[in-house]
Each structure stands twice: as C-alpha cells, then as structure tokens.
Write a protein that holds these residues in place. Structure first.
Motif, PDB file in Angstrom:
ATOM      1  N   ASP A   8       0.890  -1.036   0.033  1.00  0.00           N
ATOM      2  CA  ASP A   8      -0.027  -0.123   0.108  1.00  0.00           C
ATOM      3  C   ASP A   8       0.809   1.179   0.177  1.00  0.00           C
ATOM      4  O   ASP A   8       0.439   2.327  -0.439  1.00  0.00           O
ATOM      5  CB  ASP A   8      -0.880  -0.107   1.197  1.00  0.00           C
ATOM      6  N   ILE A   9       2.371   1.035   0.568  1.00  0.00           N
ATOM      7  CA  ILE A   9       3.060   2.176   0.543  1.00  0.00           C
ATOM      8  C   ILE A   9       3.339   3.016  -0.817  1.00  0.00           C
ATOM      9  O   ILE A   9       3.598   3.805  -0.899  1.00  0.00           O
ATOM     10  CB  ILE A   9       4.267   2.089   1.404  1.00  0.00           C
ATOM     11  N   VAL A  10       3.364   1.813  -1.725  1.00  0.00           N
ATOM     12  CA  VAL A  10       3.891   2.029  -3.058  1.00  0.00           C
ATOM     13  C   VAL A  10       2.953   3.174  -4.030  1.00  0.00           C
ATOM     14  O   VAL A  10       3.475   4.090  -4.536  1.00  0.00           O
ATOM     15  CB  VAL A  10       4.090   0.957  -4.106  1.00  0.00           C
ATOM     16  N   GLY A  11       1.739   3.169  -3.598  1.00  0.00           N
ATOM     17  CA  GLY A  11       0.760   4.037  -4.150  1.00  0.00           C
ATOM     18  C   GLY A  11       0.878   5.509  -3.430  1.00  0.00           C
ATOM     19  O   GLY A  11       0.156   6.563  -4.060  1.00  0.00           O
ATOM     20  N   ILE A  12       1.590   5.766  -2.608  1.00  0.00           N
ATOM     21  CA  ILE A  12       1.663   7.164  -1.890  1.00  0.00           C
ATOM     22  C   ILE A  12       2.533   8.093  -2.788  1.00  0.00           C
ATOM     23  O   ILE A  12       3.633   7.668  -2.969  1.00  0.00           O
ATOM     24  CB  ILE A  12       2.065   7.198  -0.349  1.00  0.00           C
ATOM     25  N   GLU A  31      21.018   4.448   7.740  1.00  0.00           N
ATOM     26  CA  GLU A  31      20.088   4.019   8.665  1.00  0.00           C
ATOM     27  C   GLU A  31      19.350   2.780   8.002  1.00  0.00           C
ATOM     28  O   GLU A  31      18.892   2.599   7.040  1.00  0.00           O
ATOM     29  CB  GLU A  31      18.766   4.983   8.607  1.00  0.00           C
ATOM     30  N   GLY A  32      19.407   1.568   8.859  1.00  0.00           N
ATOM     31  CA  GLY A  32      18.909   0.450   8.563  1.00  0.00           C
ATOM     32  C   GLY A  32      17.442   0.362   8.325  1.00  0.00           C
ATOM     33  O   GLY A  32      16.870  -0.275   7.410  1.00  0.00           O
ATOM     34  N   ILE A  33      16.645   1.188   9.083  1.00  0.00           N
ATOM     35  CA  ILE A  33      15.130   1.097   8.758  1.00  0.00           C
ATOM     36  C   ILE A  33      15.139   1.725   7.461  1.00  0.00           C
ATOM     37  O   ILE A  33      14.116   1.417   6.547  1.00  0.00           O
ATOM     38  CB  ILE A  33      14.284   1.912   9.855  1.00  0.00           C
ATOM     39  N   GLY A  34      15.875   2.682   6.960  1.00  0.00           N
ATOM     40  CA  GLY A  34      15.870   3.287   5.711  1.00  0.00           C
ATOM     41  C   GLY A  34      15.911   2.088   4.512  1.00  0.00           C
ATOM     42  O   GLY A  34      15.375   2.173   3.517  1.00  0.00           O
ATOM     43  N   ALA A  35      17.017   1.280   4.674  1.00  0.00           N
ATOM     44  CA  ALA A  35      17.259   0.416   3.769  1.00  0.00           C
ATOM     45  C   ALA A  35      16.234  -0.676   3.748  1.00  0.00           C
ATOM     46  O   ALA A  35      15.785  -1.283   2.710  1.00  0.00           O
ATOM     47  CB  ALA A  35      18.609  -0.202   4.250  1.00  0.00           C
ATOM     48  N   GLN A  36      15.408  -1.031   5.074  1.00  0.00           N
ATOM     49  CA  GLN A  36      14.489  -2.082   4.898  1.00  0.00           C
ATOM     50  C   GLN A  36      13.264  -1.510   4.237  1.00  0.00           C
ATOM     51  O   GLN A  36      12.688  -2.441   3.466  1.00  0.00           O
ATOM     52  CB  GLN A  36      14.415  -2.267   6.449  1.00  0.00           C
ATOM     53  N   VAL A  37      12.768  -0.343   4.091  1.00  0.00           N
ATOM     54  CA  VAL A  37      11.786   0.297   3.492  1.00  0.00           C
ATOM     55  C   VAL A  37      11.903   0.490   2.325  1.00  0.00           C
ATOM     56  O   VAL A  37      11.214   0.021   1.455  1.00  0.00           O
ATOM     57  CB  VAL A  37      11.498   1.647   4.214  1.00  0.00           C
ATOM     58  N   ARG A  38      13.310   0.756   1.589  1.00  0.00           N
ATOM     59  CA  ARG A  38      13.576   0.852   0.507  1.00  0.00           C
ATOM     60  C   ARG A  38      13.651  -0.478  -0.159  1.00  0.00           C
ATOM     61  O   ARG A  38      12.979  -0.775  -1.357  1.00  0.00           O
ATOM     62  CB  ARG A  38      15.292   1.487   0.178  1.00  0.00           C
ATOM     63  N   ASP A  39      14.154  -1.527   0.453  1.00  0.00           N
ATOM     64  CA  ASP A  39      14.195  -2.822   0.009  1.00  0.00           C
ATOM     65  C   ASP A  39      12.615  -3.499  -0.324  1.00  0.00           C
ATOM     66  O   ASP A  39      12.473  -4.227  -0.887  1.00  0.00           O
ATOM     67  CB  ASP A  39      14.862  -3.804   0.789  1.00  0.00           C
ATOM     68  N   ALA A  40      11.778  -2.903   0.536  1.00  0.00           N
ATOM     69  CA  ALA A  40      10.314  -3.737   0.861  1.00  0.00           C
ATOM     70  C   ALA A  40       9.629  -3.156  -0.380  1.00  0.00           C
ATOM     71  O   ALA A  40       8.850  -3.651  -0.823  1.00  0.00           O
ATOM     72  CB  ALA A  40       9.809  -3.359   2.129  1.00  0.00           C
ATOM     73  N   ILE A  41       9.717  -1.907  -0.677  1.00  0.00           N
ATOM     74  CA  ILE A  41       8.717  -1.254  -1.768  1.00  0.00           C
ATOM     75  C   ILE A  41       9.781  -1.368  -3.108  1.00  0.00           C
ATOM     76  O   ILE A  41       9.041  -1.160  -4.134  1.00  0.00           O
ATOM     77  CB  ILE A  41       8.558   0.386  -1.497  1.00  0.00           C
TER      78      ILE A  41
END
Length: 77
Positions: A52-56, A67-77
């Motif tokens: 759902d984040i992809v459509g924002i 930042e590890g969380i930034g890499a995780q979000v980037r990889d997830a989307i």
C-alpha cells in the motif's frame, strides 16, 4: 576527517548494520529495533501492508545508506 588517523581500536562500536560489513568483530549484538512511523497530511491513507505504501505519491524515508530502517523500507517497496 582529513588526515586524522586513530590508531586505538575501540572496544564498542555502534553503527548501522551496513557499515559493520567487513569489520573484524569478536562479537556482534543488535540492541535496537526500529519502528516505522507513517505521517500523513489530509485524509488518512489506507495502509495495511508494504504494498500500500507504493501508491503514496510522496514518501520520505530515512537515508538507506546510513539508517537500517531506511534500507529495509527501500528494499520492501
């Protein structure tokens, strides 16, 4: 910085996981878990999964290099 060189080896290092790659470590302990916070303006987006984040249209994430969380979000989307 510049030509400054440290010859002492630290006993404890706190770095994002990506920056720990290639270091000679005796022991590694991950002590922090990140939390994702979704901030929005206007009507609340319907987000129930990473898909759902992809459509924002505008999405800001932490720097995925440092930042590890930034890499995780980037990889997830």
């Amino acid at each position: 910085m510049g030509t400054l060189t440290f010859s002492a080896r630290p006993q404890v290092v706190s770095l994002p996981p990506a920056l720990l790659e290639g270091l000679q470590l005796e022991e590694r302990y991950e002590y922090v878990e990140d939390t994702v916070v979704l901030a929005y303006r206007g009507s609340r987006p319907n987000v129930s999964s990473w898909c759902d984040i992809v459509g924002i249209p505008r999405l800001a994430i932490p720097n995925p290099v440092t930042e590890g969380i930034g890499a995780q979000v980037r990889d997830a989307i």
